[in-house]
Design a protein around this motif. Structure first.
Motif, PDB file in Angstrom:
ATOM      1  N   MET A  28     -53.977  16.910 -15.797  1.00  0.00           N
ATOM      2  CA  MET A  28     -52.897  17.158 -16.749  1.00  0.00           C
ATOM      3  C   MET A  28     -51.567  17.209 -16.005  1.00  0.00           C
ATOM      4  SD  MET A  28     -54.831  19.953 -19.125  1.00  0.00           S
ATOM      5  CE  MET A  28     -56.111  19.421 -20.284  1.00  0.00           C
ATOM      6  N   LEU A  29     -50.575  16.500 -16.544  1.00  0.00           N
ATOM      7  CA  LEU A  29     -49.276  16.368 -15.893  1.00  0.00           C
ATOM      8  C   LEU A  29     -48.186  16.951 -16.782  1.00  0.00           C
ATOM      9  CD1 LEU A  29     -51.165  14.005 -14.760  1.00  0.00           C
ATOM     10  CD2 LEU A  29     -49.053  12.876 -14.119  1.00  0.00           C
ATOM     11  N   ASP A  30     -47.116  17.446 -16.122  1.00  0.00           N
ATOM     12  CA  ASP A  30     -45.981  17.960 -16.891  1.00  0.00           C
ATOM     13  C   ASP A  30     -44.926  16.877 -17.067  1.00  0.00           C
ATOM     14  OD1 ASP A  30     -44.755  17.715 -14.445  1.00  0.00           O
ATOM     15  OD2 ASP A  30     -44.525  19.868 -14.091  1.00  0.00           O
ATOM     16  N   VAL A  31     -43.754  17.261 -17.545  1.00  0.00           N
ATOM     17  CA  VAL A  31     -42.718  16.279 -17.865  1.00  0.00           C
ATOM     18  C   VAL A  31     -42.221  15.554 -16.621  1.00  0.00           C
ATOM     19  CG1 VAL A  31     -40.835  17.958 -17.680  1.00  0.00           C
ATOM     20  CG2 VAL A  31     -40.566  15.966 -19.173  1.00  0.00           C
ATOM     21  N   GLY A  32     -42.336  16.196 -15.454  1.00  0.00           N
ATOM     22  CA  GLY A  32     -41.894  15.560 -14.221  1.00  0.00           C
ATOM     23  C   GLY A  32     -42.972  14.744 -13.532  1.00  0.00           C
ATOM     24  N   GLY A  33     -44.140  14.639 -14.150  1.00  0.00           N
ATOM     25  CA  GLY A  33     -45.237  13.889 -13.551  1.00  0.00           C
ATOM     26  C   GLY A  33     -46.030  14.665 -12.525  1.00  0.00           C
ATOM     27  N   GLU A  34     -45.804  15.984 -12.413  1.00  0.00           N
ATOM     28  CA  GLU A  34     -46.533  16.812 -11.456  1.00  0.00           C
ATOM     29  C   GLU A  34     -47.878  17.226 -12.056  1.00  0.00           C
ATOM     30  OE1 GLU A  34     -46.184  21.174  -9.213  1.00  0.00           O
ATOM     31  OE2 GLU A  34     -44.507  20.371 -10.380  1.00  0.00           O
ATOM     32  N   VAL A  35     -48.932  17.159 -11.253  1.00  0.00           N
ATOM     33  CA  VAL A  35     -50.257  17.575 -11.705  1.00  0.00           C
ATOM     34  C   VAL A  35     -50.278  19.099 -11.800  1.00  0.00           C
ATOM     35  CG1 VAL A  35     -52.726  17.593 -11.190  1.00  0.00           C
ATOM     36  CG2 VAL A  35     -51.360  15.565 -10.660  1.00  0.00           C
ATOM     37  N   ILE A  36     -50.557  19.620 -13.016  1.00  0.00           N
ATOM     38  CA  ILE A  36     -50.544  21.065 -13.225  1.00  0.00           C
ATOM     39  C   ILE A  36     -51.945  21.617 -13.449  1.00  0.00           C
ATOM     40  CG2 ILE A  36     -48.172  21.179 -14.056  1.00  0.00           C
ATOM     41  CD1 ILE A  36     -49.258  21.120 -16.905  1.00  0.00           C
ATOM     42  N   TYR A  37     -52.929  20.755 -13.712  1.00  0.00           N
ATOM     43  CA  TYR A  37     -54.301  21.230 -13.874  1.00  0.00           C
ATOM     44  C   TYR A  37     -55.258  20.070 -13.640  1.00  0.00           C
ATOM     45  CZ  TYR A  37     -58.449  23.564 -15.668  1.00  0.00           C
ATOM     46  OH  TYR A  37     -59.691  24.117 -15.772  1.00  0.00           O
ATOM     47  N   VAL A  38     -56.365  20.367 -12.952  1.00  0.00           N
ATOM     48  CA  VAL A  38     -57.436  19.393 -12.726  1.00  0.00           C
ATOM     49  C   VAL A  38     -58.738  20.016 -13.213  1.00  0.00           C
ATOM     50  CG1 VAL A  38     -58.765  18.115 -11.010  1.00  0.00           C
ATOM     51  CG2 VAL A  38     -56.302  18.342 -10.741  1.00  0.00           C
ATOM     52  N   GLY A  39     -59.517  19.268 -13.997  1.00  0.00           N
ATOM     53  CA  GLY A  39     -60.793  19.771 -14.489  1.00  0.00           C
ATOM     54  C   GLY A  39     -61.844  18.676 -14.488  1.00  0.00           C
ATOM     55  N   LYS A  40     -63.097  19.092 -14.569  1.00  0.00           N
ATOM     56  CA  LYS A  40     -64.206  18.141 -14.671  1.00  0.00           C
ATOM     57  C   LYS A  40     -64.888  18.345 -16.016  1.00  0.00           C
ATOM     58  CE  LYS A  40     -67.818  21.075 -12.761  1.00  0.00           C
ATOM     59  NZ  LYS A  40     -68.393  21.362 -14.089  1.00  0.00           N
ATOM     60  N   ALA A  41     -65.650  17.366 -16.456  1.00  0.00           N
ATOM     61  CA  ALA A  41     -66.329  17.472 -17.742  1.00  0.00           C
ATOM     62  C   ALA A  41     -67.600  16.644 -17.725  1.00  0.00           C
ATOM     63  CB  ALA A  41     -65.406  17.004 -18.864  1.00  0.00           C
ATOM     64  N   ARG A  42     -68.620  17.157 -18.395  1.00  0.00           N
ATOM     65  CA  ARG A  42     -69.819  16.362 -18.627  1.00  0.00           C
ATOM     66  C   ARG A  42     -69.541  15.309 -19.697  1.00  0.00           C
ATOM     67  NH1 ARG A  42     -74.870  19.830 -20.283  1.00  0.00           N
ATOM     68  NH2 ARG A  42     -74.394  20.631 -18.208  1.00  0.00           N
ATOM     69  N   ASN A  43     -68.679  15.691 -20.671  1.00  0.00           N
ATOM     70  CA  ASN A  43     -68.268  14.798 -21.747  1.00  0.00           C
ATOM     71  C   ASN A  43     -66.744  14.846 -21.821  1.00  0.00           C
ATOM     72  OD1 ASN A  43     -67.450  13.858 -24.377  1.00  0.00           O
ATOM     73  ND2 ASN A  43     -69.567  14.049 -25.064  1.00  0.00           N
ATOM     74  N   LEU A  44     -66.079  13.821 -21.297  1.00  0.00           N
ATOM     75  CA  LEU A  44     -64.618  13.833 -21.215  1.00  0.00           C
ATOM     76  C   LEU A  44     -63.970  13.968 -22.592  1.00  0.00           C
ATOM     77  CD1 LEU A  44     -63.847  11.142 -18.482  1.00  0.00           C
ATOM     78  CD2 LEU A  44     -63.097  13.522 -18.447  1.00  0.00           C
ATOM     79  N   LYS A  45     -64.451  13.238 -23.560  1.00  0.00           N
ATOM     80  CA  LYS A  45     -63.850  13.247 -24.881  1.00  0.00           C
ATOM     81  C   LYS A  45     -63.877  14.647 -25.491  1.00  0.00           C
ATOM     82  CE  LYS A  45     -64.005  10.523 -29.176  1.00  0.00           C
ATOM     83  NZ  LYS A  45     -62.968   9.549 -28.828  1.00  0.00           N
ATOM     84  N   ARG A  46     -65.051  15.280 -25.427  1.00  0.00           N
ATOM     85  CA  ARG A  46     -65.200  16.604 -26.034  1.00  0.00           C
ATOM     86  C   ARG A  46     -64.373  17.653 -25.293  1.00  0.00           C
ATOM     87  NH1 ARG A  46     -71.096  18.111 -25.889  1.00  0.00           N
ATOM     88  NH2 ARG A  46     -71.213  16.272 -27.246  1.00  0.00           N
ATOM     89  N   ARG A  47     -64.394  17.585 -23.949  1.00  0.00           N
ATOM     90  CA  ARG A  47     -63.707  18.620 -23.166  1.00  0.00           C
ATOM     91  C   ARG A  47     -62.195  18.527 -23.327  1.00  0.00           C
ATOM     92  NH1 ARG A  47     -62.361  22.774 -22.076  1.00  0.00           N
ATOM     93  NH2 ARG A  47     -62.253  23.837 -20.068  1.00  0.00           N
ATOM     94  N   VAL A  48     -61.621  17.354 -23.198  1.00  0.00           N
ATOM     95  CA  VAL A  48     -60.167  17.215 -23.314  1.00  0.00           C
ATOM     96  C   VAL A  48     -59.712  17.544 -24.732  1.00  0.00           C
ATOM     97  CG1 VAL A  48     -58.235  15.609 -23.152  1.00  0.00           C
ATOM     98  CG2 VAL A  48     -60.044  15.553 -21.423  1.00  0.00           C
ATOM     99  N   ALA A  49     -60.497  17.125 -25.733  1.00  0.00           N
ATOM    100  CA  ALA A  49     -60.122  17.405 -27.119  1.00  0.00           C
ATOM    101  C   ALA A  49     -60.080  18.900 -27.400  1.00  0.00           C
ATOM    102  CB  ALA A  49     -61.094  16.707 -28.066  1.00  0.00           C
ATOM    103  N   SER A  50     -60.919  19.684 -26.693  1.00  0.00           N
ATOM    104  CA  SER A  50     -60.979  21.125 -26.963  1.00  0.00           C
ATOM    105  C   SER A  50     -59.663  21.827 -26.648  1.00  0.00           C
ATOM    106  CB  SER A  50     -62.110  21.759 -26.153  1.00  0.00           C
ATOM    107  OG  SER A  50     -61.815  21.735 -24.761  1.00  0.00           O
ATOM    108  N   TYR A  51     -58.886  21.265 -25.727  1.00  0.00           N
ATOM    109  CA  TYR A  51     -57.601  21.881 -25.402  1.00  0.00           C
ATOM    110  C   TYR A  51     -56.625  21.793 -26.571  1.00  0.00           C
ATOM    111  CZ  TYR A  51     -58.811  22.315 -20.448  1.00  0.00           C
ATOM    112  OH  TYR A  51     -59.398  22.687 -19.270  1.00  0.00           O
ATOM    113  N   PHE A  52     -56.735  20.741 -27.362  1.00  0.00           N
ATOM    114  CA  PHE A  52     -55.734  20.489 -28.399  1.00  0.00           C
ATOM    115  C   PHE A  52     -56.211  20.855 -29.800  1.00  0.00           C
ATOM    116  CE2 PHE A  52     -55.184  17.470 -24.899  1.00  0.00           C
ATOM    117  CZ  PHE A  52     -53.894  17.797 -24.505  1.00  0.00           C
TER     118      PHE A  52
END
Length: 610
Positions: A28-52
């Motif tokens: 996950m990147l902020d407005v300046g393009g800096e990486v602010i969080y790194v995570g792993k997932a067994r299911n990328l679609k489900r995990r990333v969607a859970s944040y939003f």
């Protein structure tokens, strides 16, 4: 998969539609393009969607989601592969919303070199040098303690090879019975090899076998009527048995680590106990940086991945809580180490006592850490008030210069934040091209080198810059900051008082009318003294190491045509380097194997101005 970052809100719905359900890593990147969080997932679609989709109770998680302006993903074959990649990316980017380990140094080891008379030494880093390595040990102190113990048990040398090669008589270590003086032939290679073999058995944890070997040697010496040697072996066995009584923990032996976590609010402590060959090598307390209030299971999962991947891993890790994704962690550690690794959350019997001991250590260390941190915060607040700063300073840097009458000048830079010293950000600078004793020039060079790097984006500008010295050092700091166009730090010179006693320091503030003298009981002054003293210690250590390296290398080693044999012959014939330097060319040429031109080169090398 990547979207162009911009100030507008992240279109999460459109992005999630493009994601796969396979395992992977997301950044996950902020407005300046800096990486602010790194995570792993067994299911990328489900995990990333859970944040939003979900409502998050944690204010920090809500703030993370509000800050996201872009998400990058990398698809992997397995979840274990994703864990390995996540660990590498966290170490690379150090995102502010991840659990981060501040202590990321490599383990220290004991190194037994390859040599006719091997040397035992402290070692940290990539194990590329030939020889055997024993460990890992939890700290440098535990390595030095073990080396000291080994000197008492087995007289294996610990001196540098350059020192060893140039001896003409035994050193102090031989006199106090900490070395067998192989440098001057007081022990034959076979006997020395026996001492080395005993050392290896001890470090491998094969203590019972070692005692049997020593007993056999003692009996053999008695049969040969070598009673003095037999008596020495008898004393060695007695010392060894006393050591084993204190150090041995389990009759079952084995290599394992015990990892326990204590949590209090947004602070945590992870305690690691190291067991090798059934012996407790010591423990280490680590305080991870937490982005939010997390449970022990989540902290242990992040800790085990970051701490062990890429390092030597024992076959078993006992943990105080069952970490999230323990099976995946064990699979990744097995793949990384090349041998089977198990993570055991529910130990029984004596192992349960070890886990309990680790938990107790973690709780006590965390309580002491929180008390210390609360006191440190009070000192930072007092410094803000004393320096009339608009905001609480969060980062201090201090510079100091150390040398001996201008020799081997070294500058140090130490860094403190609200957590205390940030040793990973410490830097030393070997000063070159400056007149001996020119402290102003040395300070100018160190500051220039440091802040040129920071201007390139290789670090963070401090809120307060301390320089050890008075008005002159302060002026050099101001000149450097002006040349590099660095703005922001409050610059303070820390000068000793008239009687040079602690508590009488005088602070010179850049731009102020006169010096500032804080009361001896001022928390702000205590913080300044702590940072200044740490810079002084760090500079002196670097200076001494540089000076000893310079003095430890014999000028004879730099002369073409003078190998170890000729060097020893010269030193033996003249009785040392000092006497050799007083000899004339003809005297040197009179030594067997030394020609006239070579004698002239030796004479010139010993009489060149440094």
């Amino acid at each position: 998969m990547k979207q162009t970052p911009g100030p507008e809100a992240f279109d999460a719905r459109s992005f999630v539609r493009t994601l796969t359900a396979r395992p992977g890593v997301y950044r996950m990147l902020d407005v300046g393009g800096e990486v602010i969080y790194v995570g792993k997932a067994r299911n990328l679609k489900r995990r990333v969607a859970s944040y939003f989709r979900a409502h998050h109770d944690s204010p920090k998680t809500r703030r993370l989601v509000e800050t996201i302006r872009d998400v990058e993903v990398t698809v992997t074959h397995t979840e274990a592969e994703a864990l390995l990649l996540e660990n590498n990316l966290i170490k690379k980017y150090r995102p502010r919303y991840n659990v981060l380990l501040r202590d990321d140094k490599s383990y220290p080891y004991i190194h037994l070199t390859e040599h006719q008379y091997p040397r035992l030494t402290f070692y940290r880093g990539t194990r590329s040098a030939p020889g055997r390595y024993f460990g890992p040990y939890p700290s440098a102190g535990s390595v030095r303690e073990t080396l000291n113990l080994l000197q008492k048990l087995f007289q294996v040398r610990q001196c540098e090879d350059s020192f060893f090669q140039n001896r003409t008589r035994p050193c102090l270590q031989y006199q106090i019975k900490r070395c067998s003086a192989p440098c001057v032939g007081h022990i034959d290679p076979e006997s020395y090899g026996n001492e080395v073999n005993s050392t290896e058995l001890f470090l491998q944890g094969r203590s019972s076998q070692l005692v049997d070997v020593l007993v056999q040697r003692m009996e053999a010496c008695s049969k040969r009527l070598e009673f003095e040697q037999a008596g020495r072996l008898r004393d060695q066995i007695a010392k060894l048995r006393r050591v084993l009584e204190r150090q041995y923990v389990s009759g079952n032996g084995g290599d394992l680590d015990v990892v326990a976590c204590a949590v209090q609010g947004e602070a945590s402590c992870v305690q690691v106990l190291f067991f090798r060959g059934g012996r407790n090598l010591g423990n280490k307390a680590i305080f991870p940086h937490l982005p939010d209030v997390l449970g022990a299971k989540e902290i242990l999962a992040a800790f085990v991945a970051q701490y062990y991947l890429g390092r030597e891993i024992p076959p078993e890790i006992l943990v105080s809580d069952d970490p999230d994704g323990a099976d995946v962690l064990a699979e990744a550690l097995t793949a990384s180490s090349g041998h089977r690794v198990t993570i055991t959350p529910r130990a029984r019997g004596e192992r349960a006592r070890w886990v309990g001991m680790a938990v107790t250590n973690a709780e006590q260390a965390l309580a002491a850490h929180l008390c210390s941190r609360a006191g440190l915060l009070g000192r930072f607040e007092a410094l803000q008030y004393a320096l009339h700063l608009d905001e609480l300073p969060e980062r201090l840097e201090c510079f100091d210069i150390s040398h001996t009458m201008g020799e081997a000048t070294v500058a140090s830079c130490v860094v403190f934040d609200l957590e205390g010293p940030r040793k990973s950000d410490y830097r030393r600078f070997n000063i070159k091209g400056v007149a001996p004793g020119d402290d102003y020039g040395a300070m100018h060079q160190a500051l220039t080198r440091r802040y040129t790097r920071l201007r390139r984006g290789e670090g963070r500008i401090p809120d307060v810059l301390l320089v050890d010295g008075g008005v002159g050092q302060l002026a050099e700091a101001a000149r450097v900051l002006e040349e590099l166009q660095v703005s922001g730090p409050t610059v303070v010179g820390v000068a000793k008082g008239p009687d040079r006693r602690p508590g009488t320091e005088v602070l010179h503030l850049l731009g102020s009318d006169g010096p500032s003298i804080l009361p001896a009981d001022s928390p702000a002054l205590h913080l300044v003294q702590q940072v200044r003293d740490e810079a002084h210690r760090f500079a002196i250590t670097g200076h001494r190491q540089r000076r000893e390296r310079k003095r430890g290398n014999s000028p004879l080693e730099q002369i073409s045509g003078v190998g170890p044999k000729r060097r020893q012959r010269l030193l033996r014939q003249f009785g040392g380097l000092r006497q050799l330097s007083r000899a004339g060319v003809e005297d040197i040429a009179a030594i067997e194997g030394i020609s006239g031109p070579l004698a002239q080169r030796i004479y010139d090398a010993l009489h060149d101005d440094p």
